[in-house]
Design a protein around this motif. Structure first.
Motif, PDB file in Angstrom:
ATOM      1  N   VAL B 103       0.468  -0.734  -0.054  1.00 46.86           N
ATOM      2  CA  VAL B 103      -0.044  -0.093   0.400  1.00 46.86           C
ATOM      3  C   VAL B 103       0.321   1.079   0.226  1.00 46.86           C
ATOM      4  O   VAL B 103       0.907   2.015  -0.762  1.00 46.86           O
ATOM      5  N   PRO B 104       1.815   1.074   0.467  1.00 46.27           N
ATOM      6  CA  PRO B 104       3.017   2.517   1.138  1.00 46.27           C
ATOM      7  C   PRO B 104       3.600   2.936  -0.321  1.00 46.27           C
ATOM      8  O   PRO B 104       3.249   3.951  -1.218  1.00 46.27           O
ATOM      9  N   VAL B 105       3.783   1.824  -0.419  1.00 44.22           N
ATOM     10  CA  VAL B 105       4.890   1.901  -1.732  1.00 44.22           C
ATOM     11  C   VAL B 105       4.267   1.942  -3.406  1.00 44.22           C
ATOM     12  O   VAL B 105       4.762   3.086  -3.315  1.00 44.22           O
ATOM     13  N   GLN B 106       2.745   1.254  -3.416  1.00 45.35           N
ATOM     14  CA  GLN B 106       2.079   1.728  -4.658  1.00 45.35           C
ATOM     15  C   GLN B 106       2.131   3.221  -4.436  1.00 45.35           C
ATOM     16  O   GLN B 106       1.806   4.193  -4.674  1.00 45.35           O
ATOM     17  N   GLY B 107       1.980   4.506  -3.589  1.00 49.07           N
ATOM     18  CA  GLY B 107       1.756   5.342  -2.927  1.00 49.07           C
ATOM     19  C   GLY B 107       2.907   5.918  -3.336  1.00 49.07           C
ATOM     20  O   GLY B 107       2.782   6.927  -4.010  1.00 49.07           O
ATOM     21  N   LEU B 108       3.632   5.560  -3.312  1.00 43.28           N
ATOM     22  CA  LEU B 108       5.661   6.213  -3.336  1.00 43.28           C
ATOM     23  C   LEU B 108       5.459   5.785  -4.964  1.00 43.28           C
ATOM     24  O   LEU B 108       5.355   7.229  -5.515  1.00 43.28           O
ATOM     25  N   ALA B 109       5.084   5.223  -5.238  1.00 38.09           N
ATOM     26  CA  ALA B 109       4.734   4.251  -7.456  1.00 38.09           C
ATOM     27  C   ALA B 109       4.493   5.410  -7.892  1.00 38.09           C
ATOM     28  O   ALA B 109       4.628   5.826  -9.204  1.00 38.09           O
ATOM     29  N   GLU B 110       3.135   5.504  -7.334  1.00 37.61           N
ATOM     30  CA  GLU B 110       1.793   6.442  -8.289  1.00 37.61           C
ATOM     31  C   GLU B 110       2.365   7.639  -7.793  1.00 37.61           C
ATOM     32  O   GLU B 110       2.134   8.732  -8.923  1.00 37.61           O
ATOM     33  N   TRP B 111       2.684   8.522  -7.070  1.00 39.64           N
ATOM     34  CA  TRP B 111       2.650   9.752  -6.532  1.00 39.64           C
ATOM     35  C   TRP B 111       4.233   9.709  -8.096  1.00 39.64           C
ATOM     36  O   TRP B 111       4.398  10.857  -8.325  1.00 39.64           O
ATOM     37  N   THR B 112       5.762   9.496  -7.749  1.00 44.08           N
ATOM     38  CA  THR B 112       6.572   9.305  -8.873  1.00 44.08           C
ATOM     39  C   THR B 112       6.236   9.253 -10.194  1.00 44.08           C
ATOM     40  O   THR B 112       6.909  10.190 -10.662  1.00 44.08           O
ATOM     41  N   MET B 113       4.826   8.332 -10.105  1.00 41.05           N
ATOM     42  CA  MET B 113       4.678   8.733 -12.125  1.00 41.05           C
ATOM     43  C   MET B 113       3.909   9.915 -12.614  1.00 41.05           C
ATOM     44  O   MET B 113       4.221  10.689 -13.039  1.00 41.05           O
ATOM     45  N   ALA B 114       2.772   9.878 -11.132  1.00 41.90           N
ATOM     46  CA  ALA B 114       2.936  11.502 -11.705  1.00 41.90           C
ATOM     47  C   ALA B 114       3.458  12.781 -11.340  1.00 41.90           C
ATOM     48  O   ALA B 114       2.510  13.560 -12.247  1.00 41.90           O
ATOM     49  N   ASN B 115       4.759  12.811 -10.995  1.00 44.45           N
ATOM     50  CA  ASN B 115       5.418  13.901 -10.472  1.00 44.45           C
ATOM     51  C   ASN B 115       6.287  13.706 -11.225  1.00 44.45           C
ATOM     52  O   ASN B 115       7.252  14.798 -11.280  1.00 44.45           O
ATOM     53  N   SER B 116       6.686  12.301 -12.646  1.00 43.21           N
ATOM     54  CA  SER B 116       7.769  12.478 -12.946  1.00 43.21           C
ATOM     55  C   SER B 116       8.138  14.082 -14.091  1.00 43.21           C
ATOM     56  O   SER B 116       9.423  14.136 -13.709  1.00 43.21           O
ATOM     57  N   ALA B 117       7.309  14.083 -14.156  1.00 43.86           N
ATOM     58  CA  ALA B 117       7.449  15.668 -15.627  1.00 43.86           C
ATOM     59  C   ALA B 117       7.910  16.590 -14.244  1.00 43.86           C
ATOM     60  O   ALA B 117       8.818  17.129 -14.736  1.00 43.86           O
ATOM     61  N   ARG B 118       7.144  16.495 -13.029  1.00 43.74           N
ATOM     62  CA  ARG B 118       7.503  18.301 -12.073  1.00 43.74           C
ATOM     63  C   ARG B 118       9.257  17.771 -11.826  1.00 43.74           C
ATOM     64  O   ARG B 118      10.170  18.689 -11.911  1.00 43.74           O
ATOM     65  N   ILE B 119       9.478  16.240 -11.293  1.00 40.60           N
ATOM     66  CA  ILE B 119      10.829  16.573 -11.141  1.00 40.60           C
ATOM     67  C   ILE B 119      12.052  16.641 -12.434  1.00 40.60           C
ATOM     68  O   ILE B 119      12.883  17.413 -12.223  1.00 40.60           O
TER      69      ILE B 119
END
Lengths: 133, 133
Positions: B103-119
Motif C-alpha cells: 500500500v505505501p509502496v504503491q503510494g510512493l510509486a504512484e506519486w512518482t509517476m504522477a510527478n515525474s514531469a515536475r522532477i
DNA sequence: GTAGCATGGTTACGAATCGTTACTGAGGAA
DNA sequence: TTCCTCAGTAACGATTCGTAACCATGCTAC
C-alpha cells in the motif's frame, strides 16, 4: 546517478506500457535511498540549517548529508538559501514538490513504525529457520 | 545490514524520543533501496518465478535479484516456495506483511509517476542554474 | 552423442559508492 | 592562545554493486 534518460514512445494509450515502468524504476532509484527519505522526513516540520539537520538525523556523515542534499536540490525537493554572514548560514527547506512528496514518504514512515514489530518477528523466525538449516 | 543497534538514553520523557527516530531510520534503511521497492511492486499482482521476476524488472542482475529476494524473505515481505522438479521451480510471493507494505509502496510509486514531469522540470532548471554558475 | 538452451542460483573480480577522518577559514568564547 | 561552531570539501579505506562466468540438471535439435 544515472544520467542517460531516454524518453520513450507511447505505443498504445490505456495499455500499461514498458516506458512507464522504466520511468518508475528510474525515478524510484533516484528517490528511494535511505538518506533522501530520512532528510525529507526530517525537513517536514520546517526549514533547517545544515548542522541542525545533521544532529536531527543522528548518524549521518557530513559527506552523505551534503551530497544527498545536493541530489535533493537537483531533483527539486529541497531549496538551499545561503545568508552570507559569519558564521555562514545555509538553510534547507522543502519546496512545494518536496512538501507534496512528504505525503507518500510519511505514509511509508508511518507504516514502518506501525509494523516494525512484525518485521522483527519475521526476522526472528527467519533466523530460527536458518539456524535449523 | 547494520546489526549494531545501540539503544540510546531518554533524556526527557514526553519529548519526541530518540529511539523511535533511530528505529524508523533503521527500518527505512532496511527497506528503502531501489530493488526492494521495485521487486515488491512487481510482485504486487501475484506470485512470480525467479526469471519471470528478472524479466519483469528488466535491468536487474541475477545477483542483485537473488540477494534482495533473500533480504525480503528475511524481513518477512516475500515467501519462497521451491518445487523440486526439473528444471527447478522457485516461486516468490508477497506475504501478508508484504501485501500490507504494498500500500505505501504503491503510494510512493504512484506519486512518482504522477510527478515525474515536475522532477524532470526541476532537474532542467537546476542544470541551467549550474551551467550559469 | 553432443551442442545448445532453460532453470535458479553462486562465485570471482573490477567498479562504484559509502563512511570515517582530517582539514578549511572566519568569527566568538574561555 | 586554544577551542568551538558554521558548512562544507578532500583523501582514503571499507563496503556494496554490477558484470561475467560457472554450476548441475534435463530437454530438444542436429
Amino acid at each position: 546517478m544515472n544520467e542517460t534518460v531516454q524518453e520513450g514512445t507511447f505505443p498504445s494509450p490505456g495499455h500499461h506500457d514498458e516506458t512507464a515502468c522504466a520511468r518508475i524504476s528510474q525515478m524510484l532509484a533516484r528517490i528511494s535511498d535511505k538518506w533522501s527519505l530520512l532528510i525529507i522526513r526530517t525537513l517536514g516540520p520546517g526549514p533547517m540549517r545544515f548542522n541542525a539537520l545533521k544532529r536531527g538525523i543522528g548518524d549521518i556523515s557530513q559527506k552523505m548529508l551534503a551530497s544527498t542534499l545536493r541530489d535533493l536540490e537537483e531533483n527539486g525537493f529541497v531549496s538551499r538559501t545561503v545568508t552570507p554572514v559569519t558564521p555562514p548560514q545555509v538553510e534547507y527547506a522543502l519546496t512545494d514538490l518536496g512538501r507534496d512528496f512528504l505525503v507518500p514518504v510519511q505514509g511509508l514512515a508511518e507504516w514502518t513504525m506501525a509494523n516494525s514489530a512484525r518485521i522483527e518477528a519475521a526476522r526472528a523466525i527467519y533466523r530460527l529457520r536458518v539456524a535449523a538449516e
